[in-house]
Design a protein around this motif. Structure first.
Motif, PDB file in Angstrom:
ATOM      1  N   LEU A  46       0.831  -1.207   0.000  1.00 54.30           N
ATOM      2  CA  LEU A  46       0.000   0.000   0.000  1.00 54.30           C
ATOM      3  C   LEU A  46       0.867   1.258   0.000  1.00 54.30           C
ATOM      4  O   LEU A  46       0.591   2.218  -0.722  1.00 54.30           O
ATOM      5  N   THR A  97       2.476   1.607  -3.427  1.00 53.81           N
ATOM      6  CA  THR A  97       1.450   1.972  -4.411  1.00 53.81           C
ATOM      7  C   THR A  97       1.183   3.474  -4.334  1.00 53.81           C
ATOM      8  O   THR A  97       1.125   4.155  -5.351  1.00 53.81           O
ATOM      9  N   ARG A  98       1.052   3.983  -3.131  1.00 55.09           N
ATOM     10  CA  ARG A  98       0.804   5.414  -2.931  1.00 55.09           C
ATOM     11  C   ARG A  98       1.993   6.249  -3.437  1.00 55.09           C
ATOM     12  O   ARG A  98       1.811   7.255  -4.112  1.00 55.09           O
ATOM     13  N   GLU A  99       3.206   5.798  -3.149  1.00 52.38           N
ATOM     14  CA  GLU A  99       4.403   6.564  -3.506  1.00 52.38           C
ATOM     15  C   GLU A  99       4.789   6.452  -4.982  1.00 52.38           C
ATOM     16  O   GLU A  99       5.144   7.436  -5.617  1.00 52.38           O
ATOM     17  N   LYS A 122       2.955   4.928  -7.620  1.00 49.67           N
ATOM     18  CA  LYS A 122       1.859   4.965  -8.584  1.00 49.67           C
ATOM     19  C   LYS A 122       2.096   4.038  -9.784  1.00 49.67           C
ATOM     20  O   LYS A 122       2.189   4.498 -10.939  1.00 49.67           O
ATOM     21  N   ASP A 146       1.392   1.200 -12.743  1.00 53.04           N
ATOM     22  CA  ASP A 146       0.279   0.971 -13.666  1.00 53.04           C
ATOM     23  C   ASP A 146      -0.448  -0.323 -13.343  1.00 53.04           C
ATOM     24  O   ASP A 146      -1.630  -0.477 -13.666  1.00 53.04           O
ATOM     25  N   ILE A 198      -6.108  -1.534  -2.785  1.00 53.95           N
ATOM     26  CA  ILE A 198      -5.489  -0.925  -3.969  1.00 53.95           C
ATOM     27  C   ILE A 198      -6.536  -0.645  -5.034  1.00 53.95           C
ATOM     28  O   ILE A 198      -6.563   0.437  -5.632  1.00 53.95           O
ATOM     29  N   LYS A 199      -7.434  -1.592  -5.238  1.00 51.89           N
ATOM     30  CA  LYS A 199      -8.505  -1.402  -6.226  1.00 51.89           C
ATOM     31  C   LYS A 199      -9.418  -0.254  -5.805  1.00 51.89           C
ATOM     32  O   LYS A 199      -9.724   0.638  -6.596  1.00 51.89           O
ATOM     33  N   GLU A 225      -9.008   2.251  -3.448  1.00 52.87           N
ATOM     34  CA  GLU A 225      -8.445   3.572  -3.183  1.00 52.87           C
ATOM     35  C   GLU A 225      -7.603   4.146  -4.324  1.00 52.87           C
ATOM     36  O   GLU A 225      -7.477   5.367  -4.433  1.00 52.87           O
ATOM     37  N   TYR A 226      -7.021   3.268  -5.156  1.00 50.34           N
ATOM     38  CA  TYR A 226      -6.110   3.761  -6.187  1.00 50.34           C
ATOM     39  C   TYR A 226      -6.545   3.415  -7.614  1.00 50.34           C
ATOM     40  O   TYR A 226      -5.941   3.903  -8.563  1.00 50.34           O
ATOM     41  N   ASP A 227      -7.528   2.557  -7.769  1.00 50.28           N
ATOM     42  CA  ASP A 227      -8.006   2.129  -9.084  1.00 50.28           C
ATOM     43  C   ASP A 227      -6.856   1.641  -9.964  1.00 50.28           C
ATOM     44  O   ASP A 227      -6.712   2.042 -11.120  1.00 50.28           O
ATOM     45  N   ILE A 228      -6.022   0.793  -9.382  1.00 54.88           N
ATOM     46  CA  ILE A 228      -4.899   0.198 -10.106  1.00 54.88           C
ATOM     47  C   ILE A 228      -5.178  -1.299 -10.247  1.00 54.88           C
ATOM     48  O   ILE A 228      -5.535  -1.957  -9.275  1.00 54.88           O
TER      49      ILE A 228
END
Length: 136
Positions: A40, A43-45, A47, A49, A70-71, A73-76
């Motif tokens: 997490l 992923t935040r740091e 970004k 794909d 991840i899905k 909060e970040y839509d990745i």
């Protein structure tokens, strides 16, 4: 521009192998995480794909829990790379709507095709969502 990957794998030798194989396929590995919590944070740091996620990880949070966050909060997109294919694990993983599920050990061509399809599907899903939001 190369597709950016985050590898989430708690066995360092396996993680480095995945990183090496992904780079040979032309992808840019932006980080390796060994726990859900670290996944997490990275992923935040970074970004990425796409996230390549093992299910059994060190720490309190497993890969399925991390993938769900991840899905949401970040839509990745997340692709599972795991040795676990039992029915219960598969059912839990399906609830996170992964973009792929590869059973270890896997071939480079499997890795390449699942990444490419996941990125394309995510792009198409995003485009469809954008078009829906434009309709009055």
């Amino acid at each position: 521009m190369a597709i950016k990957l985050l590898v989430v794998e708690d066995e360092s030798i396996v993680a480095l192998d995945i990183k090496h194989r992904a780079e040979l396929l032309g992808y840019k590995v932006v980080g390796i995480a060994s726990s859900g919590e670290e996944a997490l944070k990275l992923t935040r740091e970074k970004k990425p794909d796409i996230v390549l996620m093992d299910i059994v990880l060190k720490g309190e949070m497993d890969g399925i829990e991390a993938a769900e966050i991840i899905k949401r909060e970040y839509d990745i997109p997340v692709v599972y790379l795991t040795a676990h294919s039992d029915k219960e694990t598969l059912e839990r993983a399906k609830l996170t709507e992964p973009f792929g599920y590869i059973i270890k050990p896997f071939e480079d061509r499997e890795l390449h095709s699942v990444i490419e399809v996941a990125i394309y599907k995510h792009m198409m899903d995003s485009k469809t969502q954008d078009e829906r939001e434009k309709v009055p």
